[in-house]
Design a protein around this motif. Structure first.
Motif, PDB file in Angstrom:
ATOM      1  N   PHE A  59       0.795  -1.237   0.000  1.00 37.46           N
ATOM      2  CA  PHE A  59       0.000   0.000   0.000  1.00 37.46           C
ATOM      3  C   PHE A  59       0.821   1.277   0.000  1.00 37.46           C
ATOM      4  N   ASN A  60       2.102   1.205   0.215  1.00 42.96           N
ATOM      5  CA  ASN A  60       2.982   2.342  -0.102  1.00 42.96           C
ATOM      6  C   ASN A  60       4.428   1.853  -0.215  1.00 42.96           C
ATOM      7  N   GLY A  61       5.312   2.765  -0.552  1.00 40.74           N
ATOM      8  CA  GLY A  61       6.709   2.375  -0.778  1.00 40.74           C
ATOM      9  C   GLY A  61       7.444   2.089   0.522  1.00 40.74           C
ATOM     10  N   THR A  62       7.070   2.798   1.581  1.00 42.81           N
ATOM     11  CA  THR A  62       7.735   2.585   2.868  1.00 42.81           C
ATOM     12  C   THR A  62       7.480   1.168   3.376  1.00 42.81           C
ATOM     13  N   VAL A  63       6.238   0.713   3.283  1.00 42.45           N
ATOM     14  CA  VAL A  63       5.974  -0.653   3.746  1.00 42.45           C
ATOM     15  C   VAL A  63       6.569  -1.686   2.787  1.00 42.45           C
ATOM     16  N   ALA A  64       6.729  -1.326   1.527  1.00 47.33           N
ATOM     17  CA  ALA A  64       7.421  -2.247   0.611  1.00 47.33           C
ATOM     18  C   ALA A  64       8.853  -2.475   1.104  1.00 47.33           C
ATOM     19  N   LEU A  65       9.501  -1.390   1.535  1.00 48.61           N
ATOM     20  CA  LEU A  65      10.866  -1.504   2.062  1.00 48.61           C
ATOM     21  C   LEU A  65      10.893  -2.313   3.357  1.00 48.61           C
ATOM     22  N   HIS A  66       9.926  -2.025   4.236  1.00 51.73           N
ATOM     23  CA  HIS A  66       9.891  -2.771   5.502  1.00 51.73           C
ATOM     24  C   HIS A  66       9.619  -4.250   5.246  1.00 51.73           C
ATOM     25  N   ALA A  89      12.549   7.418   4.526  1.00 54.07           N
ATOM     26  CA  ALA A  89      11.924   6.094   4.570  1.00 54.07           C
ATOM     27  C   ALA A  89      12.937   4.967   4.377  1.00 54.07           C
ATOM     28  N   THR A  90      13.980   5.199   3.602  1.00 49.98           N
ATOM     29  CA  THR A  90      14.970   4.136   3.363  1.00 49.98           C
ATOM     30  C   THR A  90      15.563   3.686   4.694  1.00 49.98           C
ATOM     31  N   ALA A  91      15.912   4.655   5.536  1.00 45.59           N
ATOM     32  CA  ALA A  91      16.510   4.334   6.833  1.00 45.59           C
ATOM     33  C   ALA A  91      15.459   3.826   7.817  1.00 45.59           C
ATOM     34  N   GLU A 157      17.814  -2.347  -4.244  1.00 51.27           N
ATOM     35  CA  GLU A 157      17.596  -1.025  -4.831  1.00 51.27           C
ATOM     36  C   GLU A 157      16.347  -0.386  -4.225  1.00 51.27           C
ATOM     37  N   ASP A 158      16.493   0.838  -3.764  1.00 54.56           N
ATOM     38  CA  ASP A 158      15.342   1.671  -3.464  1.00 54.56           C
ATOM     39  C   ASP A 158      15.141   2.532  -4.707  1.00 54.56           C
ATOM     40  N   ALA A 159      14.232   2.047  -5.553  1.00 55.13           N
ATOM     41  CA  ALA A 159      13.993   2.701  -6.848  1.00 55.13           C
ATOM     42  C   ALA A 159      12.716   3.540  -6.807  1.00 55.13           C
ATOM     43  N   ALA A 160      12.350   3.972  -5.600  1.00 55.55           N
ATOM     44  CA  ALA A 160      11.095   4.727  -5.402  1.00 55.55           C
ATOM     45  C   ALA A 160      10.975   5.928  -6.332  1.00 55.55           C
ATOM     46  N   GLU A 161      12.123   6.471  -6.753  1.00 55.53           N
ATOM     47  CA  GLU A 161      12.109   7.734  -7.491  1.00 55.53           C
ATOM     48  C   GLU A 161      12.532   7.566  -8.954  1.00 55.53           C
ATOM     49  N   ALA A 162      12.582   6.336  -9.450  1.00 57.64           N
ATOM     50  CA  ALA A 162      13.277   6.171 -10.738  1.00 57.64           C
ATOM     51  C   ALA A 162      12.642   5.145 -11.685  1.00 57.64           C
ATOM     52  N   PHE A 183       4.630   4.459  -5.483  1.00 63.44           N
ATOM     53  CA  PHE A 183       3.686   5.016  -6.467  1.00 63.44           C
ATOM     54  C   PHE A 183       2.880   6.150  -5.861  1.00 63.44           C
ATOM     55  N   TYR A 184       3.521   6.921  -4.986  1.00 66.23           N
ATOM     56  CA  TYR A 184       2.889   8.108  -4.409  1.00 66.23           C
ATOM     57  C   TYR A 184       2.492   9.069  -5.553  1.00 66.23           C
ATOM     58  N   GLY A 185       1.558   9.968  -5.254  1.00 70.70           N
ATOM     59  CA  GLY A 185       0.969  10.812  -6.301  1.00 70.70           C
ATOM     60  C   GLY A 185       1.924  11.670  -7.107  1.00 70.70           C
ATOM     61  N   ASN A 186       3.080  11.998  -6.526  1.00 69.47           N
ATOM     62  CA  ASN A 186       4.018  12.849  -7.281  1.00 69.47           C
ATOM     63  C   ASN A 186       5.078  12.040  -8.033  1.00 69.47           C
ATOM     64  N   LYS A 187       4.996  10.720  -7.988  1.00 69.49           N
ATOM     65  CA  LYS A 187       6.036   9.896  -8.612  1.00 69.49           C
ATOM     66  C   LYS A 187       5.854   9.830 -10.139  1.00 69.49           C
ATOM     67  N   ILE A 188       6.835   9.223 -10.818  1.00 71.24           N
ATOM     68  CA  ILE A 188       6.783   9.107 -12.282  1.00 71.24           C
ATOM     69  C   ILE A 188       5.457   8.470 -12.715  1.00 71.24           C
ATOM     70  N   GLU A 193      -1.505   6.189  -3.243  1.00 72.18           N
ATOM     71  CA  GLU A 193      -0.432   5.652  -2.409  1.00 72.18           C
ATOM     72  C   GLU A 193      -0.133   4.274  -2.993  1.00 72.18           C
ATOM     73  N   GLY A 194       1.072   3.785  -2.855  1.00 72.96           N
ATOM     74  CA  GLY A 194       1.321   2.442  -3.366  1.00 72.96           C
ATOM     75  C   GLY A 194       2.798   2.133  -3.416  1.00 72.96           C
ATOM     76  N   GLY A 195       3.093   0.855  -3.477  1.00 67.23           N
ATOM     77  CA  GLY A 195       4.479   0.421  -3.576  1.00 67.23           C
ATOM     78  C   GLY A 195       4.541  -0.987  -4.125  1.00 67.23           C
TER      79      GLY A 195
HETATM   80  C1  LIG Z   1      13.886   7.088  -1.919  1.00 63.98           C
HETATM   81  C2  LIG Z   1      12.522   6.810  -1.354  1.00 63.98           C
HETATM   82  N1  LIG Z   1      12.331   5.678  -0.662  1.00 63.98           N
HETATM   83  C3  LIG Z   1      11.134   5.362  -0.153  1.00 63.98           C
HETATM   84  C4  LIG Z   1      10.033   6.179  -0.306  1.00 63.98           C
HETATM   85  C5  LIG Z   1       8.763   5.821   0.371  1.00 63.98           C
HETATM   86  O1  LIG Z   1       7.661   5.698  -0.467  1.00 63.98           O
HETATM   87  P1  LIG Z   1       6.195   6.069   0.026  1.00 63.98           P
HETATM   88  O2  LIG Z   1       6.105   7.545   0.112  1.00 63.98           O
HETATM   89  O3  LIG Z   1       5.329   5.477  -1.048  1.00 63.98           O
HETATM   90  O4  LIG Z   1       5.968   5.397   1.349  1.00 63.98           O
HETATM   91  C6  LIG Z   1      10.170   7.360  -1.039  1.00 63.98           C
HETATM   92  C7  LIG Z   1       9.005   8.207  -1.222  1.00 63.98           C
HETATM   93  O5  LIG Z   1       8.888   9.281  -1.556  1.00 63.98           O
HETATM   94  C8  LIG Z   1      11.451   7.694  -1.563  1.00 63.98           C
HETATM   95  O6  LIG Z   1      11.642   8.837  -2.236  1.00 63.98           O
END
Ligand SMILES: Cc1ncc(COP(=O)(O)O)c(C=O)c1O
Length: 369
Positions: A59-66, A89-91, A157-162, A183-188, A193-195
């Motif tokens: 449901f978002n990128g942060t939880v995808a990382l977790h 969020a990466t840390a 890879e944290d490819a959240a932005e690429a 896949f947050y609203g401002n992403k490519i 919200e999404g990941g």
């Molecule tokens: C480098 C990076 N990692 C992780 C995230 C987390 O993604 P989300 O905002 O979908 O939780 C972001 C979001 O902006 C990000 O830029």
């Protein structure tokens, strides 16, 4: 005509008829939670887009990382090397597991993790290296892979932005053991919200799927052998994602066209460093960003205020995570600190017209020359 009356945003989503049609279908059929055809379709198509085999949507990128960190069994005593210059969020995702983020410096050539300093950060506790493709430009993956292999470490890879960015002709996300996207609203591309986690490792994808589904197996749904999570993406989010994926080439082309135009016009300003574009990279310019030299008459924050007065929205670069209060490692990471202090994200989204880019450039030239 550039509109200097309404605020020019940094990045807005492009939502059209397809997104509307697919979401409407979810609403009309009642498939609004995480069951439904769009989730699997999205997982498969996005994984395929990155030339990987498996996708686990979240449901978002942060939880995808977790979820990825949990599925890899990272935990107390483990050290994970990452660039300090990243979104927090990466840390945090590593911190959630009890493992320790270890911050290293960035390089000027890509604004990403500097492979030359990674080896010195490795200890017997190191388990993984996370490369972040900051603002849409890939990190230099080959030397990182060599280091990871030599020390038997995971490379992530944290490819959240690429989304869609390429390293030596290959899409990011498929260059490591596993990757995540946001896949947050401002992403490519967005799902609101999404990941997603993508990988070629079947066992890892199954483990991630198990953990994001409350730790259950489909043949015995209320038997939960472990503490797990509900991190699932909804069918509505995935419906938006499927539609966005159908237009991702256009979304990237517009950002790259605008970036090329910015580069051309801003070249005349002495004291601006334009964004990196290594010959081994295809930058997708999630954020078209520049650095201000200290020789300029005003600093980054003063420039942001002036642009704001001209109805142009901007963002400062992230703070280096090692300086945030909950990490505060007292390290000196001079490149990350310098980039962070001097960097500004200009309007970059795929709704931005050439006329708007022209207006932003006119204002920058007026203020800085
Ligand atoms: C480098 C990076 N990692 C992780 C995230 C987390 O993604 P989300 O905002 O979908 O939780 C972001 C979001 O902006 C990000 O830029």
């Amino acid at each position: 005509m550039a509109n200097n009356q309404t605020l020019i945003p940094v990045a807005e989503p492009v939502i059209g008829d397809k997104e509307l049609a697919y979401v409407t279908e979810c609403l009309k059929t009642g498939w609004i939670s995480s069951l439904g055809k769009y989730v699997t379709t999205f997982e498969n198509r996005f994984a395929d887009y990155c030339n990987t085999q498996y996708g686990v949507a979240t449901f978002n990128g942060t939880v995808a990382l977790h979820l990825l960190a949990a599925a890899l069994n990272l935990g107390p005593g483990d050290e994970i090397i990452m660039p300090s210059l990243t979104f927090v969020a990466t840390a945090n995702a590593i911190q959630y597991t009890g493992a320790t983020p270890v911050f290293v410096d960035s390089e000027y050539g890509s604004w990403n993790i500097d492979p030359a300093v990674v080896e010195a950060a490795i200890t017997p506790r190191t388990k993984a290296i996370i490369a972040v493709h900051l603002y849409g430009h890939p990190a230099d993956m080959d030397p990182l892979r060599e280091i990871a292999q030599a020390h038997n470490l995971l490379l992530l890879e944290d490819a959240a932005e690429a989304h869609g960015a390429c390293y030596k002709g290959q899409r990011v996300g498929g260059l490591s053991d596993a990757a995540i996207f946001s896949f947050y609203g401002n992403k490519i591309m967005t799902t609101g919200e999404g990941g997603i986690i993508i990988t070629n490792d079947q066992a890892l994808s199954e483990r991630a799927f198990f953990l994001e589904n409350q730790g259950r197996y489909s043949d015995n749904p209320y038997w939960h052998p472990e503490v797990a999570f509900n991190y699932r993406m909804t069918n509505i989010q995935a419906a938006v994602g499927v539609a966005q994926l159908e237009r991702i080439a256009d979304l990237i082309t517009i950002r790259q066209r605008n970036a090329a135009y910015y580069n051309q016009r801003l070249a005349e300003i002495d004291g601006l460093t334009l964004p990196p574009n290594q010959d081994w990279a295809e930058n997708v310019y999630w954020m078209y960003s520049v650095l201000l030299d200290d020789t300029l008459p005003l600093n980054r924050d003063e420039l942001r205020q002036k642009l704001r007065a001209a109805n142009i929205d901007t963002r400062p670069f992230f703070y280096p995570v090692h300086q945030l209060p909950m990490y505060d490692t007292k390290q000196s990471l001079p490149v990350a600190e310098d980039l962070s202090r001097r960097g500004i994200n200009l309007p970059s989204g795929a709704t931005l017209t050439i006329a708007q880019v022209d207006y932003v450039c006119d204002e920058l030239i007026k203020i800085l020359t």
